[in-house]
Design an enzyme around this catalytic site. Structure first.
Site, PDB file in Angstrom:
ATOM      1  N   ASP A 452      81.391 118.767  71.832  1.00 22.19           N
ATOM      2  CA  ASP A 452      82.230 117.599  72.036  1.00 22.19           C
ATOM      3  C   ASP A 452      83.658 118.112  72.268  1.00 22.19           C
ATOM      4  O   ASP A 452      83.980 119.243  71.918  1.00 22.19           O
ATOM      5  CB  ASP A 452      82.149 116.697  70.802  1.00 22.19           C
ATOM      6  CG  ASP A 452      82.997 115.446  70.944  1.00 22.19           C
ATOM      7  OD1 ASP A 452      83.082 114.926  72.069  1.00 22.19           O
ATOM      8  OD2 ASP A 452      83.576 115.000  69.942  1.00 22.19           O
ATOM      9  N   ASP A 813      81.755 115.970  66.015  1.00 22.73           N
ATOM     10  CA  ASP A 813      82.413 115.488  64.799  1.00 22.73           C
ATOM     11  C   ASP A 813      81.518 114.582  63.981  1.00 22.73           C
ATOM     12  O   ASP A 813      81.904 114.107  62.920  1.00 22.73           O
ATOM     13  CB  ASP A 813      83.715 114.763  65.148  1.00 22.73           C
ATOM     14  CG  ASP A 813      83.498 113.605  66.110  1.00 22.73           C
ATOM     15  OD1 ASP A 813      82.332 113.194  66.302  1.00 22.73           O
ATOM     16  OD2 ASP A 813      84.486 113.096  66.662  1.00 22.73           O
ATOM     17  N   ASP A 817      78.461 111.405  68.047  1.00 22.08           N
ATOM     18  CA  ASP A 817      77.496 112.407  68.490  1.00 22.08           C
ATOM     19  C   ASP A 817      76.241 112.452  67.640  1.00 22.08           C
ATOM     20  O   ASP A 817      75.462 113.395  67.744  1.00 22.08           O
ATOM     21  CB  ASP A 817      78.159 113.798  68.474  1.00 22.08           C
ATOM     22  CG  ASP A 817      79.496 113.810  69.182  1.00 22.08           C
ATOM     23  OD1 ASP A 817      79.571 113.230  70.268  1.00 22.08           O
ATOM     24  OD2 ASP A 817      80.455 114.380  68.645  1.00 22.08           O
TER      25      ASP A 817
END
Length: 1126
Positions: A452, A813, A817
Site C-alpha cells: 500500500d 495498514d 487492505d
C-alpha cells in the site's frame, strides 16, 4: 405479534456446497460395537482418526431432510462429521424464514400459531446452520426478526471451550504419535529393552504434561479474550427500554449506546447518532474511526460495503452522540451475534485455521509413506534372516515389528516445526507477531510483494503544501497556507468537510483531516442542546469556529461559526466524503464534498470546472503531491438533513478548488525496495491514490528506476456509444506524432537496454478484467503501479497474481487492505496490535523494514525445517542399517546404546540445530520447498549408501583382525552381547549421528554460518569428544554399562576413528557438490522441461515479444494476439 423489517437484508446463506446426509442404522451400530470389543477398541481408534469411516460403517445415506449425521466437505477439501441437533419450537417459526426469503426480507413477520415443532440445526466452527424446507438445505441464518429468534441463534457468546485435563489427556493419548509411542514401548518391553522403554515413557509423559499445560493455558487465554458479557440497554417495539445481558441479544434488537460508549458485544448497524470507535483489535488501525448512521435506501445491507456505518463486536466505542433525546448516545440495530461477528471471525480463524497449500507440508506426509515402505522392506528382510536363524515365532514377530519403530520416526512431524518455533520467537522480539506459525515457512517462498502507499511506503501524516481556488474562469494563484484564504466557500469547505471529533477537549480523527483543519486555523467545538438551538434547532454533530482574529478582522457572516449537521463519511469505493452545514440561526445551508479530483469533478456542473483542471492535476500529481478536490452546493434550509440521501447531496456541485498535500516517502522505503529488487523479488504498489502521484512515489522509493520508462494502460468499458478499448501510452506523451515515431520509440524502448513498467488505475483494471481477459496475465506481469484501486479490487489483484503461481505478500495498514491482506499468502499489517483479523502477521514497526526481516526469517525457518527433516530421516536410516546388519550376524543393539543414541545424541542435537539465525542479507535465490526434489532425494540416497558402506567397512575391519572371536551362533539377539560386531557398528554409527547433524545443517546463503550457533557447535564438540572416548578408552564401568566388548588394540580403535573421519569428509564433499548443482547433470538426460509456474512462462514469452505492448494503438476485444501457455 408483528414486527416490521425496515432494512433489506441478505439474511440467509447456504451451508457448505458439499454436504451429504446419513441416518443411523441400528444393526450396523451394534455390529460396530461388537467389532470394537473383539478388536480391543482398535476399531474405535480408527473411527476416531477417520470419522468418515465411522459414519460409512454405522450409517446409510439419506436425504438431508432426514439426516442424523452430516458429512461436510469444506472449501479446502477437508471432510468433517457433524451431528444434526433438534430443539423444540412453536410451529410456524420456521415457515417465517421461507416467507422472508421469498419476500427478500421486507415482509411483515406474523406469528399466530402456538403449536410445537422441531428446529433442526447443526453447529460447525461455532456457527449455526438451520434446516429450511423451502430451500431444501441447511442455511446459515444471519437475520431473523422475531421474538423467538433466541432459540434459533442461541446465546450471544463466542464460546471457546476450556477442556478438563482428563479430557485433554484422553485426546492427546489418542493422537497417532502417542499411539505409535505406546505401541513402540509395549514392543520394547516385550523385547527386554526395559531401560530404554522406561526412559521413552518418562519423556513421553513429560511431553504430554507440557503439551496439556500449554494447550489449556492457550485455551484459557483465548476463552477470556473471546468471552464478552455485559449489560446493555435495548428498546422494545413498544418503546420501552430494558436492561438485559448481552448474552440475550439477537439480530434485530434495537441497541441503545450510551454517550460514554462501551465495549460492543455484537455487530450492529448504526441507525441514529455518531460513534467514535477504536477498531485496533479488528484492523490494527490505532486512529479512532467515526461511524455515521446507515443511510436510508432499498439496497441490501452488507457489513463489508457499509463499514463506515457498522459497529463491530469487540471494538471499543469511545464516544456516542447525536442519537438520543438530549443529543447524547446513539441507536443501532444488532446485525450479527456470536461467531457471526467480526470478533467471532477472528477467534474462529485462530481456533480453526485454514490449511495452507504449501508443498513442503504435503511432501512431508508423502515422505513418511516412503519411510513406511522402507520399513516394510526391512521387516521382510529381518523376518527372513531371523527365520533362517531358527528364532522363535515370538521373537520373529517382535523383532520384525521393531524395525517399523526404527525406520519411521514418530517425532519427525514435531521435529520439523522446531525451526518455525525459533523463528516465531525471534520475530516476536523484533515486534512482529504471528497468529499462523506455519505461514512463516511460506514467507521463505514469496516471489512478489505488494505494498500500500499511504502510511506504508509514505508517511502517515501529510503536510499541507498549498491550496488553489478554481472556478469557471480558471484557477487563482497558489496560496501556500489555507488560513491566508479570504473568507468564502473554499475556506469553509476546508474547515468543515471532515470527520474530526472532540474527545475530552482533544480533536481526534484521520491524520490528514487533522492537518487540514489545523491549517485553516478553525477549531472544533462540542455539541449539545444549546448548540442545537443556536443553529436553528438542527441536530448538531459538531461546530467549527474560525479564529478570533478572523472574526474580529472580517466581521462578515462567512467568518461566523458553522455547524455540521450531517456527515457522509469517506468511502474507498466512492472515493469521496461530504458534509451538510448550516450557519448560525439556520438561515442558510451548504453541502461540501471532498475526494479524488477526478471523482469530485465528475459530480460537479461542467461549467464550474476550470478548463485547466486536467493539466493542473497532472502537474501537481507528477510532483508526487497528494491532491484533493473540493466542491459545494447550497441546500434548502427547511430540508430534514437527518434523512437526506447521499445521492441527493453529491450531485450538481460547484467546483471550489484543489488542496495539495506533501506525502513524504519514509526514509526506510527506498532502502527496503532496493534490498528486495537485489534479491530478485518483484515489488508492486497498490494504492487508492492518483496514478501520477503513485508513479512519482514509485520512482522516489526505487520501484521504478531512473532509466526505466512508465507506460500507462488505459481501458474503457462497453457503453451505449462505444466499444471497449485498450491503449498503451508512454508517460511523457512522446509518441503522439504518428505511427513512424511510435515505431522508432518502441524500438528504442525494448531494444535500448532499459526496461519499462506499466501503470493502471482501478477503472481500467475493471474494464481490463471484464473485456480484455486475454491481456490480463501479460499486463499483470509488467505492471508495477496499480492506482485508484478499491479494497475489493486489491483483493481481486492478489488472487489474479496467485493464479500466475506467484507466492504473493501484501503489506498495508490493515484498514482498507483487510481483504487483500487475508487473501495474500503472506499478509503483514503495520499496526500497534499484537493480533488482528486483518492479517496473519502484525508488525509494530511503522515502516516496511519488517518485510525483508520476515522473508529472511521465513527462508531460515524453511532451510532449518529441511535440515531437521533430513536429519531425522537419516537418523532413522542409520539406526535401521545398524539393526539390520547386526540381525544378519545374529546379534543386536544394547539397551543403553539405543538410549544414548536417541536421547544424548539425536534429540539434543535436533533441539538446538534450529537455533541458528537468518542471514543478514537476502540472496537472489530462494530456498527449495519440495522434499521430493532430485537434490534432496539424491543426497539422502548417497548419504544412506555412505552410512551402509561405513558400517559394513567397520564390521569387515573387525572380522579381519587376528584377535577376532566369532559369535556364538546358537544364541540370538542381545543375549550375544557384548561382542566385537556390535561394538564396532555402534562406534561408527555414533559418529554418523554427529556427522549427519553437521552435513545437513545449512548456512550460506539463507542462514548464518554454523559457528554463530554457539550452543550447537559446543554440543557437537562435546558429543564428538564423548564418542571418541567411548571408542578409544571407555573404561570397565562404562564398557559394562554400554555392553561394549573390551578391545585392547589401540591401532584398531584409531582406525575406526579414521574411518568415521573419512565418512564425514566424503558426506560433506558430496553435500557441497550437490549444493553446487552436480546432480543437475542428470536432468540433462531427460531434456529441458519448461517451468510449471505460469509467471515464468509468461516472462520468457514476453521477453521474446519485442513489439509488446503496442504503443499508441487502440485495441478492441476482437483484434488481439493471445499468448498460449500450453
Amino acid at each position: 405479534m408483528e414486527i416490521n423489517l425496515c432494512l433489506n437484508l441478505n439474511g440467509l446463506s447456504l451451508s457448505h456446497q458439499d454436504a451429504q446426509g446419513y441416518k443411523w442404522v441400528r444393526w450396523r451400530v451394534w455390529l460396530c460395537r461388537l467389532a470394537a470389543v473383539l478388536t480391543l477398541g482398535l476399531l474405535l481408534l480408527v473411527f476416531h482418526w477417520r470419522p468418515r469411516l465411522g459414519v460409512l460403517a454405522r450409517c446409510c445415506s439419506c436425504p438431508l431432510a432426514l439426516a442424523d449425521v452430516l458429512l461436510i466437505r469444506d472449501i479446502s477439501g477437508q471432510q468433517h462429521v457433524v451431528e444434526v441437533l433438534t430443539e423444540e419450537m412453536e410451529d410456524g417459526s420456521l415457515d417465517v424464514l421461507g416467507e422472508l426469503e421469498n419476500a427478500e426480507w421486507r415482509d411483515t413477520v406474523q406469528l399466530y400459531k402456538e403449536e410445537k415443532t422441531l428446529l433442526r440445526f447443526y453447529l460447525f466452527e461455532g456457527l449455526r446452520y438451520v434446516w429450511l424446507d423451502r430451500k431444501g438445505a441447511f442455511c446459515r441464518v444471519c437475520w431473523l426478526f422475531n421474538l423467538r429468534g433466541r432459540r434459533i441463534y442461541g446465546p450471544n457468546l463466542i464460546y471457546v471451550p476450556v477442556k478438563s485435563y482428563m479430557k485433554l489427556l484422553f485426546e492427546e493419548v489418542l493422537n497417532p504419535f502417542y499411539v505409535f509411542q505406546v505401541f513402540s514401548i509395549t514392543l520394547w518391553m516385550c523385547d527386554n529393552y526395559y531401560l530404554y522403554a522406561i526412559c521413552i515413557l518418562l519423556i513421553s509423559m513429560l511431553s504430554i504434561g507440557i503439551s496439556l499445560y500449554e494447550t489449556r493455558k492457550q485455551s484459557i487465554t483465548l476463552h477470556n479474550m473471546a468471552r464478552l458479557v455485559t449489560n446493555v440497554t435495548i428498546r422494545r417495539k413498544s418503546g420501552v427500554e430494558e436492561c438485559v445481558s448481552s448474552e440475550e441479544l439477537v439480530p434485530g434488537d434495537c441497541l441503545i449506546i450510551p454517550q460514554e460508549g462501551l465495549l460492543l458485544p455484537c455487530d450492529a448497524a448504526l441507525l441514529a447518532g455518531e460513534c467514535l470507535v477504536n477498531e485496533s483489535m479488528l484492523t490494527g488501525e490505532s486512529v479512532p474511526v467515526l461511524k455515521t448512521p446507515l443511510p436510508a435506501g432499498e439496497g441490501k445491507y452488507s457489513s463489508e460495503t457499509e463499514r463506515r456505518h457498522t459497529l463491530f463486536c469487540g471494538t471499543q466505542l469511545i464516544q456516542a452522540k447525536g442519537g438520543g433525546p438530549g443529543g447524547g448516545g446513539a441507536v443501532a440495530v444488532v446485525t450479527s451475534t456470536g461467531f457471526f461477528t467480526a470478533k467471532g471471525n477472528l477467534v474462529s480463524s485462530i481456533l480453526y485455521p485454514q490449511p495452507i497449500n504449501f508443498r513442503f507440508y504435503k511432501d512431508a506426509i508423502k515422505f513418511l509413506f516412503i519411510l513406511g515402505c522402507v520399513a516394510f522392506i526391512g521387516t521382510i528382510y529381518s523376518f527372513v534372516v531371523l527365520y533362517r536363524s531358527n528364532a522363535t515365532w515370538v521373537e520373529l514377530v517382535i523383532r520384525s515389528l521393531d524395525i517399523v519403530t526404527i525406520a519411521v520416526p514418530p517425532a519427525l512431524p514435531a521435529a520439523i516445526t522446531t525451526g518455525t518455533i525459533y523463528a516465531q520467537s525471534r520475530l516476536k522480539k523484533q515486534g512482529i507477531f504471528c497468529i499462523s506459525p506455519p505461514r512463516i515457512n511460506v514467507c521463505g517462498k514469496v516471489s512478489l510483494f505488494c505494498f500500500d502507499k499511504t502510511g506504508t511506503l509514505t508517511e502517515e501524516g501529510l503536510d499541507v503544501w498549498g491550496v488553489m481556488e478554481g472556478g469557471p474562469v480558471g484557477f487563482s494563484e497558489l496560496v501556500p497556507k489555507p488560513r491566508l484564504l479570504p473568507p468564502g466557500p473554499m475556506l469553509s469547505g476546508l474547515a468543515c468537510c471532515h470527520t474530526v471529533m472532540l474527545l475530552q477537549g482533544q480533536p481526534l480523527g484521520d491524520p490528514l483531516e487533522l492537518k487540514m483543519v489545523e491549517s485553516t486555523g478553525w477549531e472544533p467545538e462540542g455539541d449539545g442542546a444549546v448548540l442545537d438551538a443556536e443553529f436553528g434547532g438542527h441536530k448538531v454533530l459538531a461546530v467549527m469556529r474560525p479564529p478570533v482574529q478572523q472574526r474580529q478582522g472580517q466581521g462578515t457572516s462567512v467568518s461566523e461559526a458553522v455547524a455540521i449537521v450531517q456527515r457522509f463519511p469517506f468511502s474507498s469505493a466512492l472515493q469521496r466524503m461530504s458534509v451538510v452545514t448550516v450557519a448560525r440561526g439556520g438561515h442558510s445551508a451548504l453541502a461540501f464534498m471532498k475526494g479524488s479530483p477526478e471523482m469530485v469533478a465528475s459530480l460537479c456542473r461542467a461549467e464550474t470546472v476550470p478548463s485547466q483542471f486536467s493539466s493542473k492535476l497532472r502537474s501537481f500529481s507528477s510532483e508526487g503531491l497528494r491532491v484533493l478536490a473540493f466542491a459545494c452546493k447550497p441546500l434548502d434550509k427547511n430540508t430534514d438533513f437527518r434523512t437526506i440521501e447521499r445521492g441527493e447531496v453529491e450531485k450538481d456541485m460547484q467546483f471550489l478548488g484543489l488542496l495539495m498535500l506533501k506525502n513524504l516517502v519514509k526514509p526506510e522505503s527506498a532502502e527496503v525496495i532496493n534490498i528486495l529488487r537485489l534479491a530478485c523479488l518483484r515489488t508492486v504498489m497498490v494504492t487508492g491514490d492518483n496514478i501520477l502521484t503513485a508513479v512519482n512515489v514509485a520512482k522516489s522509493c526505487g520501484m521504478v528506476g531512473s532509466d526505466e520508462k512508465v507506460i500507462f494502460v488505459t481501458a474503457t468499458p462497453h457503453t451505449a456509444r462505444s466499444m471497449p478499448t485498450l491503449r498503451f501510452s508512454l508517460e511523457d506523451g512522446a509518441t503522439s506524432s504518428g505511427q513512424n515515431s511510435t515505431e522508432v520509440i518502441t524500438w528504442g524502448l525494448y531494444q535500448g537496454g532499459f526496461g519499462y513498467h506499466l501503470a493502471i488505475n482501478g477503472k481500467s483494471f475493471a474494464a481490463l478484467c471484464d473485456h480484455f481477459p486475454e491481456y490480463l496475465p501479460k499486463i499483470l506481469m509488467r505492471t508495477t503501479v496499480f492506482a485508484r484501486m478499491t479494497p475489493d479490487q486489491k483483493t481481486q489483484l492478489v488472487k489474479e497474481l496467485q493464479k500466475l503461481n506467484y507466492r504473493v505478500g501484501m503489506c498495508g495498514d490493515g484498514a482498507n487492505d483487510c481483504g487483500a491482506l487475508r487473501a495474500a499468502d503472506v499478509g503483514v499489517s503495520l499496526s500497534e496490535a499484537e493480533a488482528s483479523v486483518a492479517s496473519p502477521f502484525t508488525s509494530k514497526t511503522e515502516n516496511i523494514s519488517c518485510v525483508p526481516l520476515l522473508i529472511r526469517e521465513g527462508r531460515c525457518s524453511l532451510v532449518t525445517s529441511f535440515g531437521l527433516f533430513r536429519y531425522m530421516a537419516l537418523y532413522s536410516l542409520i539406526q535401521f542399517c545398524s539393526v539390520l546388519i547386526l540381525y544378519t550376524v545374529k546379534t543386536g543393539v544394547a539397551d543403553m546404546q539405543f538410549l544414548f543414541c536417541d536421547i544424548a545424541l539425536v534429540t539434543v542435537l535436533a533441539i538446538v540445530m534450529g537455533r541458528g539465525g537468518p542471514s543478514d542479507q537476502l540472496h537472489p535465490c530462494r530456498p527449495p520447498a519440495s522434499l521430493l526434489s532430485l537434490p534432496v532425494l539424491g543426497s539422502l540416497f548417497i548419504h544412506t549408501s555412505m552410512i551402509i558402506l561405513g558400517q559394513v567397512a567397520a564390521l569387515l575391519i573387525t572380522t579381519s583382525q587376528d584377535w577376532y572371536i566369532p559369535l556364538n551362533s546358537t544364541v540370538l539377539g542381545t543375549a550375544n552381547l557384548p561382542n566385537m560386531e556390535d561394538t564396532s557398528v555402534f562406534a561408527l554409527s555414533g559418529f554418523q549421528y554427529i556427522i549427519m547433524a553437521v552435513v545437513v545443517t545449512k548456512g550460506y546463503p539463507h542462514k548464518k554460518p554454523l559457528y554463530y550457533n554457539v550452543i550447537f557447535l559446543s554440543l557437537l564438540l562435546l558429543l564428538f569428544s564423548v564418542m571418541t572416548w567411548l571408542v578409544l578408552y571407555p573404561g570397565p564401568l562404562v564398557g559394562q554399562l554400554f555392553q561394549l566388548y573390551d578391545i585392547s588394540d589401540m591401532n584398531y580403535k584409531m582406525l575406526l576413528v579414521a574411518l568415521a573421519a573419512l565418512n564425514f569428509l566424503i558426506c560433506f564433499l558430496v553435500e557441497v557438490l550437490i549444493d553446487l548443482g552436480i546432480l543437475n547433470c542428470l536432468r540433462c538426460l531427460r531434456g529441458n522441461r519448461p517451468s510449471k509456474k505460469q509467471y515464468k512462462l509468461l516472462h520468457a514469452l514476453l521477453s521474446d515479444s519485442p513489439s509488446w505492448p503496442p504503443l499508441n494503438q487502440t485495441l478492441s476485444p476482437t483484434d488481439h494476439t493471445v499468448i498460449c501457455l500450453s
